[in-house]
Design an enzyme around this catalytic site. Structure first.
Site, short mmCIF file in Angstrom:
data_model
loop_
_atom_site.label_atom_id
_atom_site.label_comp_id
_atom_site.label_asym_id
_atom_site.label_seq_id
_atom_site.Cartn_x
_atom_site.Cartn_y
_atom_site.Cartn_z
N PRO A 52 0.89 -1.06 -0.03
CA PRO A 52 0.09 0.11 -0.06
C PRO A 52 0.85 1.21 0.06
O PRO A 52 1.82 1.41 0.79
CB PRO A 52 -0.79 0.00 1.30
CG PRO A 52 -0.83 -1.68 1.66
CD PRO A 52 0.49 -2.01 1.18
N GLU A 53 0.59 2.33 -0.80
CA GLU A 53 1.38 3.46 -1.07
C GLU A 53 0.49 4.57 -0.80
O GLU A 53 -0.63 4.29 -0.15
CB GLU A 53 1.91 3.70 -2.60
CG GLU A 53 2.66 2.31 -2.83
CD GLU A 53 4.36 2.50 -2.32
OE1 GLU A 53 4.35 3.50 -1.56
OE2 GLU A 53 4.81 1.69 -2.37
N LYS A 73 2.95 7.35 4.35
CA LYS A 73 2.23 6.14 4.55
C LYS A 73 1.74 5.82 5.80
O LYS A 73 1.33 4.59 5.96
CB LYS A 73 2.95 5.00 3.72
CG LYS A 73 3.24 5.14 2.09
CD LYS A 73 3.97 4.09 1.53
CE LYS A 73 5.45 3.96 1.99
NZ LYS A 73 5.98 2.73 1.39
#
Length: 290
Positions: free
Chosen positions: A2-3, A58
């Protein structure tokens, strides 16, 4: 992994369900995440109210306040790692082997909640995610060791071509490598770096310090546009990512070059090329990018 878009999609999905609720119970099933979960976390969080959910790079930052004025506000820092997700569940189904952390949230003083209680569940098969607690004041939060080295936010008005041009001077590293480092601007992960560079017409192997001001202008705009579109599309789901409601993202369907090696460029029909930079796959069009 996940970015920024996936983390922002998660944050926005949590807001209407979590903010204003009180933490009724904390369950930690596995403390061996990227960093060990503090053994005192349950006591720190008990009965606190979730006042805000912010994002830095993030990291998700949940501000949790106590009814006891003697207790300072604190922040729950959550990093999704490579395979982590945060889901809002209307009840607590039996946990799976990768469900490491639950917050049971009641309605607290917030009016209009659709359910009296919900569960916020952290799932992470590979355990590279993190759950950390800090009582640093908000004014000092940027000094936290995990946040202090992060670059500017891509949606910060200060991030523009001038910023990018100024901060890439003297850098001989490839521009894609510089984007991925997060030291100049945060959140431009592998997919989004390849896509941003395509939109800007810049070859990913170009030395960052050689970019002209005009090319930096195009790249800064391309980064913002690419990330904004990814957020609108719910992020990218290549393997594990789902939003807080369990929905997959669809940005990967819009990609011009990422994961399209050998396929015709969507603009000029030249076959897309794939190379490796810093042990990461890079995709580009040899005609559109120079």
């Amino acid at each position: 992994m996940p970015e920024l878009p996936e983390v922002e999609v998660t944050r926005r999905g949590l807001l209407p369900h979590v903010v204003g609720r009180r933490i009724a119970a904390v369950t930690v099933r596995h403390r061996g995440l990227r960093w060990p979960v503090d053994p005192g976390l349950e006591a720190c969080l008990a009965h606190r109210l979730v006042r805000r959910i912010e994002r830095r790079g993030k990291y998700l930052l949940l501000e949790c306040i106590s009814a006891d004025a003697a207790q300072p506000p604190g922040w729950l820092l959550v990093h999704l790692g490579m395979t982590g997700t945060l889901r809002v569940l209307p009840e607590a189904p039996p946990p799976g082997m990768h469900d490491h952390f639950d917050l049971l949230l009641d309605a607290g003083p917030a009016p209009g909640m659709l359910a009296d209680t919900i569960v916020l569940r952290f799932r992470d098969p590979r355990r590279f995610g993190a759950i950390l607690w800090t009582t640093l004041p908000e004014a000092e939060l940027a000094s936290h060791p995990l946040l202090s080295t992060l670059g500017i936010e891509p949606f910060d008005p200060a991030f523009d071509g001038a910023w990018l041009h100024r901060h890439t001077r003297g850098r001989s590293a490839a521009i894609k490598t510089v984007l991925l480092s997060g030291a100049i601007v945060v959140g431009v992960g592998n997919i989004y770096a390849s896509e941003s560079l395509f939109r800007a017409g810049i070859r990913p192997t170009t030395a960052a310090g050689r970019l002209s001001r005009a090319r930096c202008d195009r790249l800064a705009q391309a980064v913002r546009d690419t990330l904004a579109q990814a957020i609108e599309r719910g992020g990218s789901t290549l393997r594990d990512f789902v939003g807080s409601d369990g929905a997959s993202g669809y940005f990967q369907l819009d990609c011009f070059v990422y994961d399209r090696a050998g396929l015709p460029c969507r603009v000029c029909a030249t076959p897309v090329r794939q190379i490796v930079q810093g042990q990461r796959s890079t995709f580009y069009c040899p005609k559109c990018q120079h």
